[in-house]
Design a protein around this motif. Structure first.
Motif, PDB file in Angstrom:
ATOM      1  N   UNK A  41       0.838  -1.199   0.000  1.00 33.69           N
ATOM      2  CA  UNK A  41       0.000   0.000   0.000  1.00 33.69           C
ATOM      3  C   UNK A  41       0.871   1.246   0.000  1.00 33.69           C
ATOM      4  N   UNK A  42       0.268   2.351  -0.413  1.00 34.28           N
ATOM      5  CA  UNK A  42       0.980   3.627  -0.434  1.00 34.28           C
ATOM      6  C   UNK A  42      -0.050   4.715  -0.122  1.00 34.28           C
ATOM      7  N   UNK A  43       0.390   5.959   0.036  1.00 39.54           N
ATOM      8  CA  UNK A  43      -0.587   7.013   0.366  1.00 39.54           C
ATOM      9  C   UNK A  43      -1.780   7.049  -0.599  1.00 39.54           C
ATOM     10  N   UNK A  46      -4.108   4.055   0.172  1.00 42.54           N
ATOM     11  CA  UNK A  46      -4.635   4.183   1.541  1.00 42.54           C
ATOM     12  C   UNK A  46      -5.615   5.355   1.580  1.00 42.54           C
TER      13      UNK A  46
END
Lengths: 500, 95, 486
Positions: A41-43, A46
């Protein structure tokens, strides 16, 4: 075939498939299945504040490819919309999807039914992002649920069929054909266990007035239609079949009691309990879902021109339907044989084609592939790529079986040894003494001998009793201990008889 | 057009906003006045006008299907109000 | 003149001449912050040691003769709507009080690459919703020209920081006037670039189709300098345009000739304060004296702009702010009895009134049964508003008028009347709806000593022309040299 019912079943399927991209729809995180929780996941996926989605070109092009293969109309202009709803596996609390201008509409695919081929139409195919995964407390003590966002933002194709299917078997056939097509064109691996293919079924029934227990159809209908129920949690094609069969009968029984028709109550959702074999209708939501769709301002629209479509179309392999037709017209296979061979997937059909080309006898190649080869694959649970015999080796066996007129049982024996030892067909046949061959003159002498010795049979054949031919051929076969090639004997027999 | 209390409650539910009774009263009045103001748009004939969602006339913006580094599990969960193992933890969700 | 009253361009020259270094400049501004913040309250977070460390590193670079960025050693104040990696970014909200982004906004990256000193995060209306900075969950920023008054909003902290000489430059965001209006009310320069000119990556979204980041400065030259640094394409923002950035700071002194100025008659209506109008008329005289051709034009649909804005912006906001739910980051209420209750209580307690009001309005405008009458209708009128501008720019280089209908109002004056507050953006909003560029420059003071701003609007991607036209006025006046007495 399910038992005859006093009503017509109407089924529309909503299928979600995960596209075979390396990265997610809007960010560079991996789409690989089975990674440790929350490790991909990454910003962006998310849904952290201020980050923005950027569309994955490969995802859009795979979507185009699927839509072209499904004969959809591709929109020259398409855009993305937000579907707003709150759920903890949906980090932004909206899903980026397509609402009023999906990239494709229409299309469909042909399935085979006991009544013959049938076209199942599509309403639309659109591209959207997946949600994450929510793990519930299995102890039943109401403990916290856990959120894993690895899957959030994975590209999904939503394929919505028309309500064109009328039996659980048709629904299954549609799913099998769809899966075959999407796998062959490399759009999705369609693994239900891994969630890369998911099915929701919209089901209701139409009851002719004479079976409606005195209840009249609503105005404008020739029949009584029950309210539609959407069945979720279908985790295998078998479950789809069973759930539809169960649900339609349940609706019929419920209707006898409630008399409620389509349009009189809102659509309900039901879960499928695979263990109990029942659908569990969840509370009808009288308050219709209000998703507040509106155009996604963080993405720009996509315009698709003819040149782009042509480029995508050029990457499509021969599609299953076309291949079946070609097997029938070009190789002379029956529709059934063509369906079996193509239904095994691209690699299997390719294998068959090589065998057929090498041995020059498509019918024999088809029999060998769809019986012996398939049996081995099933028994060993391997795919054709791992099958030990090269197509050339199998073709060689087929040629020699024919040449030496080896019967089916002995031929399978040779095949079995080839698989076990890796020997060539030639070597095994020689070792087993099956490589008898007769020179044409020798054989002709035996034929003449048979004619001389069987005057009665000769007269019968001449009188038109073809059955008597068997006695004449049988004589030669006995003389050669059954090793003479029957076809050749027959041919020579006809020649010689003509001279008599 | 005055907003009814039911409408305000429904909108608050859709938006997942718990309002105090004081806020509920306040918003019902204020939103009614704002909606009255906004209703001036209804005077305008917009027949045949294409909606404009975006002032920018650009299209077909893509990124290549190339992996980029993800956050570590700890970075990803660093801001989580409740964490359990390597997961975000939320109150039991009843399907 | 004190060091802190200088412009960035002047400070740059002083550093180049070796008169001062970055640490001395940073220390001077940190000193000003310490002295003036108790009154002005422009900042939410200032990390003195971090600022000094940045300045020290830049002085080292200079000492070693390394190449320095265009803002080397210049302190820049950042509106707390822009994400800064590893530093709390609150957006003026309780709900993000402890949120630490693991990423920098694109603009922050650009500023770091330009060797600017990021001196602190400034106060703002919660989620940039407001026109007075009173909607901050943390503090009320004061107007440096009159501490009883608001600095404007939502970027009030950034505007006040520059006006109070606590930083020579600042960045803000403008969704309906949130840069131009506080610039006007604080007597400084503030620009909203064309939509797509500056990447929104890392800008906490209010209304995605309207938000744009822009500079605050004492004068037009500094504005050009800062815009040059932050503008440009970013592949992480699909709406950021792939287009070269002109060298604004090199062309800013070249007057635009011939120059045709349009005066939209709707910008001079009965709601306009006479003193504000008088200042604007003075500015127009300056342009007339420079040979400009001034003509009246009409933007007939601009009277609907506020209504359209409060539908479009709130609709987008209702969705953009849905993510603050207490699951993945941000505030979670302590007591709740179900998942849905956790959501609604966290949001109910985490958001302030104005944010909740706007989420409600936007949710209503998008909800089933109202979508066509509100949201869709607003998008249609939005097109009419844009077409008004297209027609006006076909015959004018720029449009001019007041930035705000009134000078700064008193703290609390409009707090209970959201609609009156919304109408204070009446002249700035249509620019965002049309996606064009706009600037506010100081053009005088009221008798009470409150600054007045002149708004200049130009067509899409005409920032260069906008800056040159603004500079023409500035070169003839000295309003931009005034500093408040604090």
């Amino acid at each position: 075939m399910s038992r005859p019912t006093p009503y017509t079943i109407v089924i529309g399927l909503e299928v979600h498939v995960q596209l075979l991209t390396r990265t997610k729809l809007f960010c560079g995180c991996s789409t690989q299945f089975g990674l440790p929780p929350n490790s991909a996941t990454c910003p962006v996926c998310i849904g952290m504040p201020g980050v923005l989605p950027v569309m994955n070109r490969a995802a859009f092009e795979l979507a185009l490819k699927a839509a072209l293969a499904l004969q959809c109309n591709i929109a020259p202009f398409t855009k993305w919309d937000r579907k707003n709803y709150y759920y903890p596996d949906l980090p932004k609390n909206y899903q980026i999807s397509q609402y009023d201008l999906p990239f494709s509409t229409g299309g469909g695919l042909e399935i085979m039914t006991p009544q013959g081929p049938k076209w199942i139409g599509l309403i639309r195919v659109h591209l959207e992002e997946d949600a994450g995964k929510l793990l519930h407390d299995e102890t039943g003590r109401g403990g916290d649920s856990l959120v894993d966002l690895n899957r959030a933002g994975t590209p999904l194709l939503e394929i919505v069929s028309k309500p064109d299917m009328n039996s659980p078997e048709e629904a299954k056939a549609y799913l099998e054909e769809l899966r075959l097509l999407l796998r062959e064109i490399g759009v999705s691996d369609c693994e239900m266990q891994e969630g890369s293919l998911r099915v929701d079924a919209n089901v209701n029934i139409r009851i002719p007035p004479e079976h409606a227990g005195g209840r009249k159809p609503l105005p404008g209908r020739q029949y009584v239609a029950t309210p539609i129920v959407e069945i979720k949690n279908l985790n295998s094609f078998r479950a789809v079949e069973r759930a539809i069969a169960y649900e339609t009968q349940r609706q019929f029984e419920e209707f006898q009691e409630s008399g409620k028709q389509l349009g009189e109550v809102s659509k309900a959702t039901a879960g499928w309990d695979d263990v109990q074999g029942v659908t569990v209708v969840q509370r009808r939501k009288e308050e219709a879902s209000d998703y507040r769709y509106f155009p996604e301002p963080d993405l720009v629209p996509v315009e698709v021109d003819q040149a782009w479509l042509d480029r995508i179309r050029a990457t499509l392999p021969e599609l299953p339907a076309a291949r079946r037709k070609r097997f029938e017209s070009q190789l002379g296979l029956s529709a059934y044989d063509a369906r079996v061979l193509v239904g095994q997937g691209l690699a299997f059909a390719d294998y068959f084609e090589k065998v057929a080309r090498e041995c020059g006898d498509a019918k024999a190649a088809s029999n060998w592939c769809s019986n012996q080869v398939l049996a081995v694959l099933n028994e060993r649970k391997i795919s054709i790529q791992d099958f030990p015999l090269a197509p050339e080796a199998l073709a060689d066996l087929i040629i020699r079986v024919k040449k030496h007129n080896i019967n089916a049982q002995r031929a399978r024996e040779v095949f079995g040894i080839m698989l076990q030892t890796g020997e060539t067909a030639d070597g095994i046949i020689k070792r087993l003494g099956l490589d008898v061959s007769f020179d044409a003159e020798e054989l002709r002498e035996l034929v003449k001998k048979s004619i001389a010795a069987n005057a009665k049979a000769v007269a019968d054949v001449k009188a038109g009793k073809q059955k008597a031919m068997d006695a004449l051929v049988g004589f030669v076969m006995r003389e050669t201990k059954g090793k003479a090639p029957t076809d050749e004997v027959r041919r020579l027999m006809n020649e010689e008889l003509a001279k008599v | 057009m005055a907003l009814t209390g039911d409408q305000v409650r429904w909108v608050a539910h859709l938006a997942r906003l718990e309002l105090t009774e004081e806020e509920f009263q306040l918003f019902t009045g204020q939103l009614t006045r704002i909606v009255d103001f906004i209703d001036q748009l209804q005077q305008l004939n917009t027949e045949g006008v294409e909606p404009l969602a975006h002032a920018l006339p650009i299209h077909n913006v893509f990124r290549p299907d190339e992996p980029a580094p993800s956050l570590s599990v700890d970075e990803a969960l660093a801001n989580a109000p409740a964490r359990k193992g390597d997961f975000y933890s939320v109150p039991a969700v009843l399907d | 003149m004190q060091l802190i009253e200088r412009t960035a361009a002047e400070l740059r020259a002083l550093m180049a001449q070796g008169e001062v270094n970055a640490v001395q400049i940073t220390e001077a501004f940190l000193q000003a912050i310490r002295a003036r913040e108790p009154q002005v309250q422009a900042f939410l977070h200032v990390d003195e040691s971090d600022a000094l460390a940045q300045a020290t590193a830049i002085d080292q670079k200079r000492k070693h003769g390394w190449q320095l960025g265009p803002l080397a050693g210049i302190p820049v104040a950042i509106k707390d709507v822009l994400c800064t990696k590893g530093q709390v970014t609150t957006c003026g909200s309780r709900i993000l009080e402890n949120f630490v982004p693991p990423y920098d906004a694109h603009v922050i990256t650009r500023l770091r690459e330009a060797d600017a000193v990021l001196i602190g995060k400034t106060n703002m209306d919660e989620f940039a919703m407001g026109s007075s900075t009173e909607n901050s969950a943390f503090k009320t920023t004061r107007n440096p020209w009159d501490l009883e008054r608001i600095p404007g909003g939502s970027s009030g902290g950034s505007a006040a920081a520059v006006a109070a000489c606590e930083a020579p430059l600042a960045v803000g965001s403008d969704t309906g006037g949130s840069i131009r209006q506080p610039a006007s009310l604080c007597g400084i320069v503030g620009m909203k670039p064309t939509y797509g000119r500056v990447s929104r990556f890392g800008l906490v979204a209010f209304a995605s189709s309207l938000d744009q980041i822009g500079p605050f400065s004492h004068d037009v030259t500094d504005c050009a300098l800062l815009l040059e640094v932050i503008a440009g394409h970013d592949k992480r923002d699909s709406t950021s345009v792939y287009r070269p950035v002109p060298p604004y700071s090199r062309t800013v002194n070249t007057p635009v000739k011939p120059l045709t100025i349009g005066l939209p008659r709707e910008f001079f209506d009965e709601g306009l304060d006479p003193e504000v109008n008088a200042c604007v008329q003075e500015a127009l005289k300056v342009y007339r004296g420079l040979g400009a051709n001034i003509k009246e034009v009409s933007l007939p649909h601009s009277r609907y702009a506020v209504a359209v804005y409060y539908i479009v912006a709130t609709a987008e906001a209702s969705s953009n702010l849905a993510r603050y739910d207490g699951v993945h980051y941000g505030y979670r209420a302590p007591d709740f009895d179900s998942m849905i209750h956790m959501y609604s209580r966290s949001r109910g307690l985490g958001f302030g009134k104005e944010v909740k009001r706007r989420i409600m309005l936007g949710t209503y405008a998008l909800s089933s049964g109202y979508y066509d009458a509100y949201y869709l209708k607003a998008l249609k009128v939005r097109r009419l508003i844009k077409e008004d501008f297209d027609r006006a720019f076909a015959e004018c280089d720029v449009l001019m008028g007041p930035t705000s209908p009134t000078p700064a109002f008193r703290v609390g004056e409009k707090a209970e009347n959201p609609l009156a507050m919304y109408l204070s953006d009446i002249y700035t909003i249509s620019c965002n709806l049309a996606g064009i560029a706009g600037i506010s420059i100081p053009c005088g003071f009221t008798k009470a000593g409150l600054p007045v701003g002149l708004q200049i609007l130009a067509g899409p991607f005409e920032e260069e022309k906008l800056l040159r036209v603004a500079r023409m006025h500035e070169a003839q006046t000295d309003w931009h040299l005034r500093r408040p007495r604090l």
